[in-house]
Scaffold this active site. Sequence first.
Site, PDB file in Angstrom:
ATOM      1  N   GLU A 163      10.590  29.528  50.272  1.00  0.00           N
ATOM      2  CA  GLU A 163      11.355  28.288  50.500  1.00  0.00           C
ATOM      3  C   GLU A 163      10.491  27.083  50.852  1.00  0.00           C
ATOM      4  OE1 GLU A 163      14.349  29.248  53.423  1.00  0.00           O
ATOM      5  OE2 GLU A 163      15.288  30.753  52.137  1.00  0.00           O
ATOM      6  N   HIS A 240      21.701  33.787  46.659  1.00  0.00           N
ATOM      7  CA  HIS A 240      22.796  33.919  47.634  1.00  0.00           C
ATOM      8  C   HIS A 240      23.924  33.027  47.130  1.00  0.00           C
ATOM      9  CE1 HIS A 240      20.390  36.078  50.543  1.00  0.00           C
ATOM     10  NE2 HIS A 240      19.437  35.184  50.422  1.00  0.00           N
TER      11      HIS A 240
HETATM   12  C1  XIL Z   1      17.955  36.352  56.927  1.00  0.00           C
HETATM   13  C2  XIL Z   1      18.299  37.702  57.548  1.00  0.00           C
HETATM   14  O1  XIL Z   1      19.188  38.370  56.689  1.00  0.00           O
HETATM   15  C3  XIL Z   1      18.916  37.506  58.912  1.00  0.00           C
HETATM   16  O2  XIL Z   1      19.119  38.769  59.538  1.00  0.00           O
HETATM   17  C4  XIL Z   1      18.012  36.639  59.777  1.00  0.00           C
HETATM   18  O3  XIL Z   1      18.647  36.383  61.007  1.00  0.00           O
HETATM   19  C5  XIL Z   1      17.708  35.336  59.070  1.00  0.00           C
HETATM   20  O4  XIL Z   1      17.147  35.595  57.804  1.00  0.00           O
HETATM   21  N1  XIL Z   1      16.593  33.724  52.772  1.00  0.00           N
HETATM   22  C6  XIL Z   1      15.573  34.596  53.096  1.00  0.00           C
HETATM   23  C7  XIL Z   1      15.827  35.715  54.027  1.00  0.00           C
HETATM   24  O5  XIL Z   1      14.489  34.511  52.492  1.00  0.00           O
HETATM   25  O6  XIL Z   1      14.679  36.047  54.775  1.00  0.00           O
HETATM   26  C8  XIL Z   1      16.970  35.402  54.964  1.00  0.00           C
HETATM   27  O7  XIL Z   1      17.242  36.564  55.742  1.00  0.00           O
HETATM   28  C9  XIL Z   1      18.186  34.961  54.201  1.00  0.00           C
HETATM   29  C10 XIL Z   1      17.874  33.706  53.412  1.00  0.00           C
END
Ligand code: XIL
Length: 354
Positions: A163, A240
């Site tokens: 990111e 997502h």
């Molecule tokens: C999320 C986890 O699922 C959670 O448990 C944590 O609190 C925050 O991070 N993008 C990513 C992941 O690259 O690392 C993230 O994971 C979700 C969004």
Amino acid sequence: MLSLALLACLIFILLSGRATVAQPVLAAHRASGSPSRSLRTLAADRGLFIGAAVAVKPLQEEPAYGATLAREFNMLTPENVMKFSLIHPGRDRYNFAPADTLMAFARTHAMQVRGHTLVWHRQIPNWLKSAAADDFPTLLQNHITTVVGHYRGQIAAWDVVNEAIADDTSLRNSLWLQTMGANYIDLAFRWAHAADPSARLYYNDYSAEDMGAKADAVYALVQGLLQRNVPIHGVGLQMHVSLDWFPNPSEVAANVRRLVNLGLAVDITELDVRLQEPALASDRVLQGRVYRQLVAACLEGGGCQATALWGFTDRHSWVPAFFPGWGSALIFDQDYRPKPAYYSLQGLFTQKSS
Ligand code: XIL
């Protein structure tokens, strides 16, 4: 009378989705005429990997969690325990034990591991936030060398940088950019490669799945890395999404294709399709279609040799905490019963290749 009541009861059970033990068998028979086969078997038959983000606690506490994981997936991603603040909680202190637990599970069950993630603007420890800017290059180099080195030869792919591009498509104004300048990205990849030359190194991001300004920015970033001979091997598309908003599949295919044409692997790394709660049965069916369309689009574009979901059971998902009012984003329900999305992926992996 009794048999009528029995029949009514059976119909009710079937309609309410409680007869799920029988469902996988039925679905597989319908699809292929053979006994039920797990996602990992179907994927492996096509030379593909199907993975899930995994948390340590349920793996240790709930037998069904590990059993489902091992049965259905041939790849895993540590959901949190390899992130900076968890694996490197003190300046001179690393905590490898939780991640080692996942590595051991993966080894026992012949699963690949995606390492996640070395450089991110979130889940950074406080000690690092208060470190002097001048120390950052050394601190990051040590972090990457130590973590990647600890798992040398055991991690198929690392999300090296996560990111780094902001929603406005500029480079994100993270602690890394502020202290090291834009070069931190090149350096992170070079250090990771030096620590484990056999690991495939990925740039990973969200909202860069279909054609658009952010996908263009990711494309330009990785193209620049390749031009400077930075060791990058792939791009991770997080994915997502929700039923209301998901990327256009034909654009996903085109975007994947242009990245593949740069010589990079492209994988979906964090797929989940969230639903508004309480989720309707009809939404779960639509959700299955979205799962299938998105993975199919990625395959069509020449990517997705490995597809990872961000979890696998609605019992353990980041969605309800991060998107209040939303949930039911994964392919198994709270009780580890396969949902329509499970059968959609099963159908996709069973489909004859065109
Ligand atoms: C999320 C986890 O699922 C959670 O448990 C944590 O609190 C925050 O991070 N993008 C990513 C992941 O690259 O690392 C993230 O994971 C979700 C969004």
